[in-house]
Every structure is written in C-alpha cells, then in structure tokens.
Write a protein that holds these residues in place. Sequence first.
Motif, PDB file in Angstrom:
ATOM      1  N   ASP A 327       1.266  -1.079   0.330  1.00  0.00           N
ATOM      2  CA  ASP A 327      -0.024  -0.296   0.233  1.00  0.00           C
ATOM      3  C   ASP A 327       0.674   1.583  -0.145  1.00  0.00           C
ATOM      4  N   LYS A 328       1.022   2.229  -0.928  1.00  0.00           N
ATOM      5  CA  LYS A 328       2.106   2.783  -1.514  1.00  0.00           C
ATOM      6  C   LYS A 328       2.389   4.367  -0.526  1.00  0.00           C
ATOM      7  N   ASN A 329       0.077   3.897   0.364  1.00  0.00           N
ATOM      8  CA  ASN A 329      -0.506   5.387   1.386  1.00  0.00           C
ATOM      9  C   ASN A 329       0.084   4.490   2.249  1.00  0.00           C
ATOM     10  N   SER A 330       0.368   3.750   3.137  1.00  0.00           N
ATOM     11  CA  SER A 330       0.646   3.602   4.184  1.00  0.00           C
ATOM     12  C   SER A 330       1.839   3.846   4.997  1.00  0.00           C
ATOM     13  N   ASN A 331       1.816   3.858   6.089  1.00  0.00           N
ATOM     14  CA  ASN A 331       2.680   5.538   6.797  1.00  0.00           C
ATOM     15  C   ASN A 331       3.361   4.005   7.002  1.00  0.00           C
ATOM     16  N   PHE A 332       3.366   3.055   7.676  1.00  0.00           N
ATOM     17  CA  PHE A 332       4.324   2.005   7.546  1.00  0.00           C
ATOM     18  C   PHE A 332       5.442   1.871   6.511  1.00  0.00           C
ATOM     19  N   ASN A 333       5.256   1.949   4.976  1.00  0.00           N
ATOM     20  CA  ASN A 333       6.363   1.628   4.499  1.00  0.00           C
ATOM     21  C   ASN A 333       6.800   2.777   3.875  1.00  0.00           C
ATOM     22  N   THR A 334       6.154   3.847   4.094  1.00  0.00           N
ATOM     23  CA  THR A 334       6.827   5.208   4.473  1.00  0.00           C
ATOM     24  C   THR A 334       8.183   5.252   5.479  1.00  0.00           C
ATOM     25  N   TYR A 335       7.978   4.511   6.700  1.00  0.00           N
ATOM     26  CA  TYR A 335       8.569   4.255   7.925  1.00  0.00           C
ATOM     27  C   TYR A 335       9.815   3.669   7.539  1.00  0.00           C
ATOM     28  N   GLY A 336       9.213   2.294   6.454  1.00  0.00           N
ATOM     29  CA  GLY A 336      10.362   1.243   6.527  1.00  0.00           C
ATOM     30  C   GLY A 336      11.223   2.347   5.434  1.00  0.00           C
ATOM     31  N   TYR A 337      10.165   2.304   4.242  1.00  0.00           N
ATOM     32  CA  TYR A 337      11.857   3.207   3.336  1.00  0.00           C
ATOM     33  C   TYR A 337      12.295   4.710   3.732  1.00  0.00           C
ATOM     34  N   GLY A 338      12.442   5.283   5.046  1.00  0.00           N
ATOM     35  CA  GLY A 338      12.951   6.402   5.986  1.00  0.00           C
ATOM     36  C   GLY A 338      14.306   5.455   5.954  1.00  0.00           C
ATOM     37  N   ASN A 339      14.105   4.541   6.887  1.00  0.00           N
ATOM     38  CA  ASN A 339      14.801   4.092   7.351  1.00  0.00           C
ATOM     39  C   ASN A 339      16.106   3.184   6.741  1.00  0.00           C
ATOM     40  N   ALA A 340      15.580   2.325   6.379  1.00  0.00           N
ATOM     41  CA  ALA A 340      16.120   2.000   5.468  1.00  0.00           C
ATOM     42  C   ALA A 340      17.295   2.623   4.340  1.00  0.00           C
ATOM     43  N   GLN A 341      16.926   3.904   3.692  1.00  0.00           N
ATOM     44  CA  GLN A 341      17.627   4.755   3.242  1.00  0.00           C
ATOM     45  C   GLN A 341      18.532   4.968   3.918  1.00  0.00           C
ATOM     46  N   LEU A 342      18.704   5.564   5.419  1.00  0.00           N
ATOM     47  CA  LEU A 342      19.601   6.493   6.237  1.00  0.00           C
ATOM     48  C   LEU A 342      20.549   5.169   6.752  1.00  0.00           C
ATOM     49  N   MET A 343      19.606   3.480   6.480  1.00  0.00           N
ATOM     50  CA  MET A 343      20.822   2.449   6.879  1.00  0.00           C
ATOM     51  C   MET A 343      21.556   2.147   6.019  1.00  0.00           C
ATOM     52  N   VAL A 344      21.251   2.374   4.890  1.00  0.00           N
ATOM     53  CA  VAL A 344      22.372   2.633   3.427  1.00  0.00           C
ATOM     54  C   VAL A 344      23.140   3.774   3.687  1.00  0.00           C
ATOM     55  N   GLU A 345      22.663   4.609   4.306  1.00  0.00           N
ATOM     56  CA  GLU A 345      24.147   6.202   4.161  1.00  0.00           C
ATOM     57  C   GLU A 345      24.673   6.180   5.526  1.00  0.00           C
ATOM     58  N   VAL A 346      24.349   5.333   6.196  1.00  0.00           N
ATOM     59  CA  VAL A 346      25.352   4.845   7.136  1.00  0.00           C
ATOM     60  C   VAL A 346      26.427   3.854   6.594  1.00  0.00           C
ATOM     61  N   LEU A 347      26.132   2.539   6.411  1.00  0.00           N
ATOM     62  CA  LEU A 347      27.260   1.968   5.669  1.00  0.00           C
ATOM     63  C   LEU A 347      27.565   2.658   4.811  1.00  0.00           C
ATOM     64  N   LYS A 348      26.979   3.717   3.710  1.00  0.00           N
ATOM     65  CA  LYS A 348      28.312   4.148   2.948  1.00  0.00           C
ATOM     66  C   LYS A 348      29.533   4.997   4.118  1.00  0.00           C
ATOM     67  N   ARG A 349      28.820   5.853   4.896  1.00  0.00           N
ATOM     68  CA  ARG A 349      29.819   6.572   5.276  1.00  0.00           C
ATOM     69  C   ARG A 349      31.190   5.337   6.046  1.00  0.00           C
ATOM     70  N   CYS A 350      31.060   4.393   6.575  1.00  0.00           N
ATOM     71  CA  CYS A 350      32.091   3.798   6.525  1.00  0.00           C
ATOM     72  C   CYS A 350      32.605   3.214   5.686  1.00  0.00           C
ATOM     73  N   GLY A 351      32.146   3.049   4.828  1.00  0.00           N
ATOM     74  CA  GLY A 351      33.436   3.248   3.552  1.00  0.00           C
ATOM     75  C   GLY A 351      33.881   1.382   3.853  1.00  0.00           C
ATOM     76  N   ASP A 352      35.605   1.285   3.847  1.00  0.00           N
ATOM     77  CA  ASP A 352      36.066  -0.010   3.495  1.00  0.00           C
ATOM     78  C   ASP A 352      36.458  -0.085   5.249  1.00  0.00           C
ATOM     79  N   ASP A 353      35.700  -0.065   5.989  1.00  0.00           N
ATOM     80  CA  ASP A 353      36.178  -0.499   7.370  1.00  0.00           C
ATOM     81  C   ASP A 353      34.383  -0.345   7.895  1.00  0.00           C
ATOM     82  N   LEU A 354      34.546  -1.443   7.890  1.00  0.00           N
ATOM     83  CA  LEU A 354      33.057  -2.077   8.070  1.00  0.00           C
ATOM     84  C   LEU A 354      33.650  -3.243   9.370  1.00  0.00           C
TER      85      LEU A 354
END
Length: 416
Positions: A327-354
């Motif tokens: 359901d594209k209008n569900s705020n559960f789905n916008t919630y999941g999208y937003g924090n998945a985007q944040l997780m990707v951002e943090v992992l990008k910032r880690c570079g090769d130091d994982l």
Amino acid sequence: MRTSVFSASFLAARAGQGLAAALLIALSASTASAQKKYDPGATDTEIKIGQTVPFSGPASAYSSIGKTQAAYFRMVNEQGGINGRKINLIQYDDAYSPPKAVEQVRKLVESDEVLLTFQIVGTPSNAAVQKYLNQKQVPQLFAATGATRFSDPKNFPWTMGYNPNYQSEGRIYGKYILKNYPNAKVAILWQNDDLGRDYVTGIKAGLGDKAAGMIVSDASYELSDPTIDSQVVKLKSSGADLLFSASTPKFAAQAIKKVADLGWKPTHIVDINATSVGAVLVPAGLDNSKGLISTNYGKDPADPQWKDDAGMKRYFAFMEKYYPDGDKNSNFNTYGYGNAQLMVEVLKRCGDDLTRANVMKQATTLSGYTNDLGLPGMSYSTTPTDYRLNKQLQMQKFNGERWELFGPIIEDDVNG
C-alpha cells in the motif's frame, strides 16, 4: 675476472631488485589490509545484516515495514550495492514474542554471523535482546521503538532507537493538552510494557503540576488480551472528555471503534505508532477516526501537498517497481523506506572500514542528515552522548480521509 665481478654485481643487483619488489608487495598488501577492515558479516562483496519482524502475531500489521525494507535493499543491490558490496538482509519472524526474538537474534549473531541488527520491530522484542547484543558488542541499530531505554548510550552503547522517544512524544502531548484543553478530564489507555509506561511518564511530565488533577482514570492492557472493550468502558465511566491512547495498531483500532460504539465523544489523541490509515483507521472505521490527533515527522503519501515533491516521487517509483503489492499510502511503508535509506547512508559512510565499532561511530555522528520523506525543516543529528534520531515533531489531525499537519515544528530538547 672482470666477467665474474660483473656477474656478481649483476646478481647482487637482481637480488636487491627482488628484495625491493618483495618489500613493495608486502607494503601494498599491508596498505590494502589497512584500508579494508572487516568484522563478521562483512567481506569484499557482502554486508550481512539481520532483523526480526512480527510477520505473524498480535502486531503483524508491522510486517509491511520489513517487506518495504527488504524491497529497498533489493533496489540498492540492483543499482550496484554499497561501495561495491551487496546487502544480505536476513529476516526472521518473531511473532512479537520476546522469547522467540531472543532465539532468532541469537541465530542471527551466532549462526548467520551478521555485522549488525537493523530495525528489530517492537519494544518487547528489542528489550529482550538488548543486553545480549551489548554484551556481544553487536550494533542494535535503529530499533523500531521509541522507549527511552533504547537511547541510553551510557548503559547500552551498542543500541540506537529510531522512533521518536516515547517520553518526548508524551511530553509534547501533555503540553498540547495544557495549552488547548486546560480544563480537560484526561483518561489514559496504555500498553503494559516499556512503550506504555514511557508514554504515561511523558504525558504526566508535560502536564506538570496539573497532572494529578487532570488525569481522572487510566487502564492498562496486555499484548495477550483478545480485546480492550472493558478498559474503554471503564475509562468512559470516569467522566473523562479527553482520551490518550498509548497503544499499538491492533489495540488502537479496537479502542477507536469501541469509543464510537459507546457513543463517547472525547478528544482522542493516539500515539504515532497508531496512525496508519490502512492498518488502524480503516479497520476502526474512517468516520469513527475523524478528529483523531497525533504527531508526525514524515511526509504523508496521501497528502496532496507532496504530489510534486521530488522525494515523494522517488518513493512512489520505488513502490511501483520493487513492492507493487504494498500500500503506497501506508505510513508503515514510508517508515520502512525512510529508515532503510538511513541504514544505507550509514553503511556508505563506513567506506571500507566495516567494523562494528565504525558502524556505531558513523551512526552516532550524523549532522543535519535528511532523507526523501522527512518533513521540510527536520533533520537527523546525533552525537556519542545523544543517540536520539527523531527529536522533531509536528501535530496532525485526521479529517476522515487523511492526516492534516498543523502548528509549528516542535523539538524536544530534553535528552534522557
């Protein structure tokens, strides 16, 4: 003799070159090793993260969060991954049961060997595994809860909650009530766990000295309760004209419907966890839900004011391609999208130091980060002593079809 001297010199030179080459190779290997640091769950090609989600049980409405996150990481992988590495998201169903969460998280850490846990859903499940993950020094990142204990870097340095702090949110409701309904008789419905207790603590703090006089009744319920009809009847009989529900989707929907069935017409405030139109308000009845008050920190996909917003367009395109059944209008789905985007951002910032330590370092040093679906004027900033991500909120009211924002952005400046 001259030939033998030449030969000796030549051989010595070759030997020197060989030694230099060997040293160069060793140094190159050492440099490469220094550039790439891995803990369990990370390699040159993969980043392994894990989570538990209530795909079944009393909080199964939250299951779409995990489905959205899995779809988001699938999109990232198709686009080349993170610094050349693909995300391997391992998901298990914990049915919103703490014992099952413990079993599944142990499996994630000890058998699957994930680098970190991401967005374990719910206060009870996160509470059950918090000490274990901190003892193992495995990041418990962006826990899907706002209970205060998940923003406590002094005692739990490996745990960071994602949701607005429930006490902060409760304080905001308390202040809102004092300003707009100073003579209200307040009744509180609350879930008997850290979620409910934190909200009650917060609203009492927001009401301040008037709390004791304004709160005329409260009633708790257990996650195992089939219904909360008796609690709502009790609260109505108190004579209250303002109801605050500190609850999760299933029980929030029951409360909204029961309030309507009783012909009770209090001002009704629901916490941010219970604002999904599809999972809460539709089952409760949209007419019954009209006039509900809550808060938000993200754009509502059903709100026409965002139809030309670039971030919202990216979200809709993502849903259409990677999660078309959602359901594209569900705020559960916008919630999941937003924090998945944040997780990707943090992992990008880690570079090769994982390493797990660097993951926490990057997550706790965010400054002014914004994502596609955050409200204008809101951003994420964290420090090693303030793990709270969502400290800014705006009030909203349900008009019978969608939520409408009103008032200014409110920031809670109380850390702890």
